[in-house]
Design an enzyme around this catalytic site. Structure first.
Site, mmCIF file in Angstrom:
data_model
loop_
_atom_site.group_PDB
_atom_site.id
_atom_site.type_symbol
_atom_site.label_atom_id
_atom_site.label_comp_id
_atom_site.label_asym_id
_atom_site.label_seq_id
_atom_site.Cartn_x
_atom_site.Cartn_y
_atom_site.Cartn_z
ATOM 1 C CG HIS A 126 48.677 32.551 7.766
ATOM 2 N ND1 HIS A 126 49.063 31.645 6.811
ATOM 3 C CD2 HIS A 126 48.297 33.676 7.093
ATOM 4 C CE1 HIS A 126 48.909 32.176 5.616
ATOM 5 N NE2 HIS A 126 48.449 33.417 5.750
ATOM 6 C CE LYS B 82 48.541 29.068 11.661
ATOM 7 N NZ LYS B 82 49.290 27.868 11.197
ATOM 8 C CB THR C 24 56.026 25.412 8.001
ATOM 9 O OG1 THR C 24 56.033 26.268 6.865
ATOM 10 C CG2 THR C 24 54.611 24.960 8.296
ATOM 11 C CG ASN D 2 52.587 26.786 12.522
ATOM 12 O OD1 ASN D 2 51.461 27.234 12.691
ATOM 13 N ND2 ASN D 2 53.036 26.426 11.337
HETATM 14 P P1 GDP Z 1 53.199 28.369 6.476
HETATM 15 O O1 GDP Z 1 52.954 29.359 5.362
HETATM 16 O O2 GDP Z 1 54.609 28.430 7.021
HETATM 17 O O3 GDP Z 1 52.165 28.425 7.576
HETATM 18 O O4 GDP Z 1 53.104 26.918 5.828
HETATM 19 P P2 GDP Z 1 52.068 26.244 4.781
HETATM 20 O O5 GDP Z 1 51.238 27.267 4.093
HETATM 21 O O6 GDP Z 1 52.863 25.301 3.930
HETATM 22 O O7 GDP Z 1 51.142 25.341 5.709
HETATM 23 C C1 GDP Z 1 50.010 25.896 6.320
HETATM 24 C C2 GDP Z 1 49.858 25.288 7.707
HETATM 25 O O8 GDP Z 1 49.568 23.901 7.566
HETATM 26 C C3 GDP Z 1 51.081 25.322 8.596
HETATM 27 O O9 GDP Z 1 51.226 26.555 9.264
HETATM 28 C C4 GDP Z 1 50.833 24.157 9.540
HETATM 29 O O10 GDP Z 1 50.023 24.545 10.644
HETATM 30 C C5 GDP Z 1 50.056 23.169 8.689
HETATM 31 N N1 GDP Z 1 50.873 22.089 8.150
HETATM 32 C C6 GDP Z 1 51.719 22.185 7.093
HETATM 33 N N2 GDP Z 1 52.309 21.014 6.849
HETATM 34 C C7 GDP Z 1 51.820 20.118 7.760
HETATM 35 C C8 GDP Z 1 52.041 18.717 8.010
HETATM 36 O O11 GDP Z 1 52.814 18.038 7.333
HETATM 37 N N3 GDP Z 1 51.341 18.152 9.027
HETATM 38 C C9 GDP Z 1 50.465 18.859 9.783
HETATM 39 N N4 GDP Z 1 49.840 18.216 10.772
HETATM 40 N N5 GDP Z 1 50.223 20.184 9.600
HETATM 41 C C10 GDP Z 1 50.903 20.809 8.589
#
Ligand code: GDP
Length: 199
Positions: free
Chosen positions: A157, A13, A123, A154
């Protein structure tokens, strides 16, 4: 036994690019034994970022639910319903992902999807284990990100299922941009006859 060959989509990212962590992070996937079979440096459009994250209508609610689960683990109380939260996160993610260059690549190898997720870590960087990309290279948290109305930074992806990897690879690469090739290392990783290497 034939190995379980999988492909997975990884994005470094904008925060990973801005922090000059491209080499550090890619090196980890190379070292573990995964093979890079496609790669590009690109500033995503908002449409592309949206398409990447929203695979179908259910995805927004699913993202909201994953976020609620993650927040509970961090002891954070959630007031929003999953759909509202999911939509809010998508808006922030689209803004973030399209804010500058990202590195997109496809990794191939035995159970590449779960091996890559293991190396990436959970995450929220606050919770990700030491030794993972997110645990070792960054310090963001849901509280900080939500307070500033932005996506959690973070760094990376990685696809989370076979369906997602197929879908996501199509978002970022044309079939002719993906190269299937033999790598000398494949022999030591997968060759069933390796025990006879000195014969
Ligand atoms: P990943 O597969 O570990 O990246 O997690 P997800 O697919 O659940 O979430 C996608 C992305 O959304 C994450 O990498 C974070 O950057 C963002 N994200 C997820 N949950 C939150 C949250 O509660 N707050 C914020 N600000 N960003 C979030």
């Amino acid at each position: 036994m034939k190995f379980q060959k999988e492909k997975t989509l990884v994005l470094l990212k904008p925060d990973a690019v801005q922090r000059n962590l491209i080499g550090e992070i890619i090196g980890r996937f190379e070292r573990v034994g995964l093979k890079i079979i496609a790669m590009k440096f690109v500033v995503p459009t908002k449409d592309q970022a949206f398409k990447h994250y929203v695979k179908n209508d259910a995805e927004i609610v699913a993202l909201g639910n994953r976020s609620i689960e993650g927040k509970k683990k961090s002891g954070i109380e959630v007031k929003e319903d999953p759909k509202t939260l999911g939509q809010q996160i998508i808006d922030r993610l689209v803004r973030f992902l399209s804010s500058g260059p990202v590195v997109a690549f496809v990794l191939e190898g035995n159970q590449a999807i779960s091996i890559t997720r293991k190396l990436v870590g959970s995450t929220e960087p606050l919770q990700s284990a030491v030794g993972t990309v997110r645990g070792d290279y960054t310090i963001d948290s849901y509280t900080l990100a939500d307070n500033d109305n932005r996506a959690v930074r973070n760094l990376i992806h990685a696809s989370s299922s076979q369906f997602d990897s197929g879908y996501e690879i199509d978002v970022w690469f044309k079939p002719e941009e993906i190269y299937s090739y033999n790598n000398v290392r494949d022999r030591i990783l997968y060759d069933v006859n390796l025990d006879n290497i000195n014969d």
